[in-house]
Motif scaffolding. Structure first.
Motif, PDB file in Angstrom:
ATOM      1  N   GLU A 133      10.051   0.662 -11.763  1.00 38.06           N
ATOM      2  CA  GLU A 133      10.753  -0.538 -12.248  1.00 38.06           C
ATOM      3  C   GLU A 133       9.858  -1.771 -12.121  1.00 38.06           C
ATOM      4  N   ARG A 134       9.154  -1.906 -11.010  1.00 35.79           N
ATOM      5  CA  ARG A 134       8.256  -3.064 -10.809  1.00 35.79           C
ATOM      6  C   ARG A 134       7.090  -3.017 -11.789  1.00 35.79           C
ATOM      7  N   LEU A 135       6.558  -1.826 -11.994  1.00 31.78           N
ATOM      8  CA  LEU A 135       5.427  -1.702 -12.929  1.00 31.78           C
ATOM      9  C   LEU A 135       5.870  -2.057 -14.349  1.00 31.78           C
ATOM     10  N   ALA A 136       7.078  -1.650 -14.710  1.00 30.12           N
ATOM     11  CA  ALA A 136       7.586  -1.954 -16.058  1.00 30.12           C
ATOM     12  C   ALA A 136       7.758  -3.465 -16.229  1.00 30.12           C
ATOM     13  N   ARG A 137       8.253  -4.124 -15.188  1.00 30.22           N
ATOM     14  CA  ARG A 137       8.436  -5.582 -15.261  1.00 30.22           C
ATOM     15  C   ARG A 137       7.087  -6.278 -15.441  1.00 30.22           C
ATOM     16  N   LEU A 138       6.101  -5.847 -14.654  1.00 31.72           N
ATOM     17  CA  LEU A 138       4.763  -6.439 -14.742  1.00 31.72           C
ATOM     18  C   LEU A 138       4.151  -6.194 -16.123  1.00 31.72           C
ATOM     19  N   THR A 139       4.310  -4.995 -16.630  1.00 32.95           N
ATOM     20  CA  THR A 139       3.777  -4.679 -17.961  1.00 32.95           C
ATOM     21  C   THR A 139       4.401  -5.596 -19.013  1.00 32.95           C
ATOM     22  N   GLY A 140       5.696  -5.855 -18.871  1.00 34.38           N
ATOM     23  CA  GLY A 140       6.386  -6.768 -19.800  1.00 34.38           C
ATOM     24  C   GLY A 140       5.783  -8.161 -19.742  1.00 34.38           C
ATOM     25  N   TRP A 141       5.503  -8.662 -18.547  1.00 35.19           N
ATOM     26  CA  TRP A 141       4.878  -9.993 -18.425  1.00 35.19           C
ATOM     27  C   TRP A 141       3.504  -9.998 -19.084  1.00 35.19           C
ATOM     28  N   LEU A 142       2.755  -8.907 -18.869  1.00 36.09           N
ATOM     29  CA  LEU A 142       1.383  -8.858 -19.415  1.00 36.09           C
ATOM     30  C   LEU A 142       1.402  -8.825 -20.945  1.00 36.09           C
ATOM     31  N   GLU A 143       2.454  -8.257 -21.504  1.00 29.74           N
ATOM     32  CA  GLU A 143       2.553  -8.248 -22.977  1.00 29.74           C
ATOM     33  C   GLU A 143       2.665  -9.671 -23.521  1.00 29.74           C
ATOM     34  N   GLN A 144       3.221 -10.570 -22.723  1.00 30.62           N
ATOM     35  CA  GLN A 144       3.344 -11.984 -23.143  1.00 30.62           C
ATOM     36  C   GLN A 144       2.050 -12.751 -22.896  1.00 30.62           C
ATOM     37  N   SER A 145       1.090 -12.138 -22.214  1.00 31.08           N
ATOM     38  CA  SER A 145      -0.169 -12.811 -21.868  1.00 31.08           C
ATOM     39  C   SER A 145      -1.311 -11.796 -22.058  1.00 31.08           C
ATOM     40  N   PRO A 146      -1.562 -11.436 -23.339  1.00 34.20           N
ATOM     41  CA  PRO A 146      -2.371 -10.237 -23.619  1.00 34.20           C
ATOM     42  C   PRO A 146      -3.831 -10.310 -23.177  1.00 34.20           C
ATOM     43  N   GLU A 147      -4.313 -11.479 -22.795  1.00 28.93           N
ATOM     44  CA  GLU A 147      -5.715 -11.543 -22.360  1.00 28.93           C
ATOM     45  C   GLU A 147      -5.877 -11.416 -20.844  1.00 28.93           C
ATOM     46  N   THR A 148      -4.748 -11.363 -20.157  1.00 29.26           N
ATOM     47  CA  THR A 148      -4.810 -11.336 -18.686  1.00 29.26           C
ATOM     48  C   THR A 148      -4.899  -9.901 -18.170  1.00 29.26           C
ATOM     49  N   GLY A 149      -5.736  -9.714 -17.146  1.00 26.86           N
ATOM     50  CA  GLY A 149      -5.883  -8.389 -16.539  1.00 26.86           C
ATOM     51  C   GLY A 149      -5.325  -8.352 -15.129  1.00 26.86           C
ATOM     52  N   VAL A 150      -4.684  -7.245 -14.785  1.00 30.63           N
ATOM     53  CA  VAL A 150      -4.210  -7.027 -13.411  1.00 30.63           C
ATOM     54  C   VAL A 150      -4.657  -5.640 -12.960  1.00 30.63           C
ATOM     55  N   LEU A 151      -5.381  -5.607 -11.859  1.00 27.81           N
ATOM     56  CA  LEU A 151      -5.731  -4.337 -11.218  1.00 27.81           C
ATOM     57  C   LEU A 151      -4.843  -4.160  -9.990  1.00 27.81           C
ATOM     58  N   ILE A 152      -4.106  -3.059  -9.944  1.00 21.57           N
ATOM     59  CA  ILE A 152      -3.391  -2.687  -8.719  1.00 21.57           C
ATOM     60  C   ILE A 152      -4.147  -1.519  -8.103  1.00 21.57           C
ATOM     61  N   ALA A 153      -4.605  -1.706  -6.874  1.00 21.31           N
ATOM     62  CA  ALA A 153      -5.347  -0.632  -6.211  1.00 21.31           C
ATOM     63  C   ALA A 153      -4.588  -0.190  -4.964  1.00 21.31           C
ATOM     64  N   PRO A 154      -3.978   1.000  -4.966  1.00 20.84           N
ATOM     65  CA  PRO A 154      -3.309   1.467  -3.746  1.00 20.84           C
ATOM     66  C   PRO A 154      -4.264   1.481  -2.562  1.00 20.84           C
ATOM     67  N   ASN A 155      -5.552   1.671  -2.837  1.00 22.36           N
ATOM     68  CA  ASN A 155      -6.536   1.608  -1.756  1.00 22.36           C
ATOM     69  C   ASN A 155      -7.874   1.150  -2.337  1.00 22.36           C
ATOM     70  N   PHE A 156      -8.502   0.172  -1.674  1.00 22.50           N
ATOM     71  CA  PHE A 156      -9.773  -0.370  -2.168  1.00 22.50           C
ATOM     72  C   PHE A 156     -10.987   0.348  -1.578  1.00 22.50           C
ATOM     73  N   SER A 157     -10.772   1.243  -0.617  1.00 19.57           N
ATOM     74  CA  SER A 157     -11.960   1.844   0.005  1.00 19.57           C
ATOM     75  C   SER A 157     -12.433   3.034  -0.826  1.00 19.57           C
ATOM     76  N   LEU A 158     -13.748   3.147  -0.934  1.00 19.32           N
ATOM     77  CA  LEU A 158     -14.338   4.198  -1.765  1.00 19.32           C
ATOM     78  C   LEU A 158     -13.913   5.577  -1.260  1.00 19.32           C
ATOM     79  N   GLY A 159     -13.921   5.762   0.063  1.00 14.99           N
ATOM     80  CA  GLY A 159     -13.568   7.063   0.627  1.00 14.99           C
ATOM     81  C   GLY A 159     -12.139   7.459   0.308  1.00 14.99           C
ATOM     82  N   ALA A 160     -11.237   6.494   0.329  1.00 16.34           N
ATOM     83  CA  ALA A 160      -9.836   6.806   0.031  1.00 16.34           C
ATOM     84  C   ALA A 160      -9.667   7.147  -1.447  1.00 16.34           C
TER      85      ALA A 160
END
Ligand SMILES: NC(=O)C1=CN([C@@H]2O[C@H](COP(=O)(O)OP(=O)(O)OC[C@H]3O[C@@H](n4cnc5c(N)ncnc54)[C@H](O)[C@@H]3O)[C@@H](O)[C@H]2O)C=CC1
Ligand SMILES: O=C(O)C1=N[C@H](C(=O)O)C[C@H](O)C1
Length: 250
Positions: free
Chosen positions: A85-112
């Motif tokens: 549900e949260r991802l769908a909401r965010l995707t909807g916002w991004l559709e209104q701002s098509p040049e904006t990028g969002v990276l969601i990283a569950p983990n930023f460490s290379l090993g993970a």
């Protein structure tokens, strides 16, 4: 060459305070804002932030991203608590701002990131698989975002390979004894003083087991991924889920 103008949200937190230092130390970046809870988001726009590094809490992340996307500020997000549900909401916002990028990283460490990849690769070859994540006791969410994502990737790989339900004869169990069920994969959460962030993926087949383990021993393990994300996200509009896509491991 002009420096990338970066803001950190959650700047006083465990990972946020480390991110502030990492951005300050990066020669190609300028830290233009460092916000804590209660600070006005307007200062992001006033400071001309190009990228916001979002490291707050699951109860704050959506409002922060709503603001960023509406103002065309790219975001690199480490905060957990992501649901369909949260991802769908965010995707909807991004559709209104098509040049904006969002990276969601569950983990930023290379090993993970590699642990997730290895688990995904191994999953079709083992009848049984369970995930154990171990974290510091101040963590507010369980299971960890990394463990939830790992379990989802394993479940998808099993389904694609045509594997059915896992063997498990449990007929009676104390509530919680078998962990949480994430898409049919059991996830167990340990909270222990002295730990930071750790995960084991246990895979079992006839007469053998395989364990994939990763340990983050310091918050510095997450910094190269955050900086890479900030450098890359401005050129990738829309939602990217998982740092592996910026590491060409996709
Ligand atoms: N993706 C990754 O690699 C990693 C993700 N995390 C995640 O990052 C999040 C933060 O983790 P920690 O630093 O351990 O927690 P923390 O509780 O130490 O830090 C969160 C900080 O955000 C602040 N905050 C809350 N709402 C805010 C708002 N609206 N604006 C600005 N600041 C706000 C809090 O006051 C606190 O200082 C958690 O969801 C955690 O799971 C943590 C480590 C690595
Ligand atoms: O809260 C933490 O510490 C961490 N959170 C992330 C998660 O929930 O997966 C990443 C890492 O495990 C550290």
């Amino acid at each position: 060459m002009s420096k990338l103008r970066v803001a950190v949200l959650g700047a006083k937190g465990r990972i946020g305070s480390e991110a502030v230092k990492a951005v300050e130390a990066a020669e190609d970046m300028e830290l233009v804002a460092a916000l804590g809870r209660g600070d006005s988001l307007e200062s992001l726009a006033e400071a001309g932030a190009q990228v916001a590094v979002e490291l707050t809490t699951p109860d704050s992340v959506m409002d922060n991203l709503d603001f960023c996307v509406r103002h065309g500020i790219h975001a690199v997000v480490g905060t957990t608590g992501w649901t369909e549900e949260r991802l769908a909401r965010l995707t909807g916002w991004l559709e209104q701002s098509p040049e904006t990028g969002v990276l969601i990283a569950p983990n930023f460490s290379l090993g993970a990131v590699l642990t997730m990849k290895f688990a995904q690769l191994a999953a079709p070859y083992f009848e049984s698989v369970e995930v154990v994540e171990l974290h510091h006791p101040n963590k507010v969410d369980a299971p960890s975002g990394t463990a939830a994502r790992t379990a989802q990737l394993i479940a998808a790989a099993r389904a694609q390979a045509g594997l059915g339900a896992q063997p498990d004869a449990t007929a009676t169990a104390l509530e919680g004894a078998r962990g949480a069920d994430v898409d049919g994969v059991r996830v167990h959460s340990v909270r222990l003083r002295g730990l930071l962030a750790h995960q084991e993926v246990l895979l079992g087949g006839e007469g053998e087991t395989l364990t994939v383990r990763h340990d983050s021993l310091h918050h510095s393990s997450f910094m190269p991924g955050i900086l890479l994300g900030a450098r890359r996200v401005t050129a990738v509009p829309g939602l990217t889920f998982g740092l592996e896509h910026f590491l060409d491991l996709g």
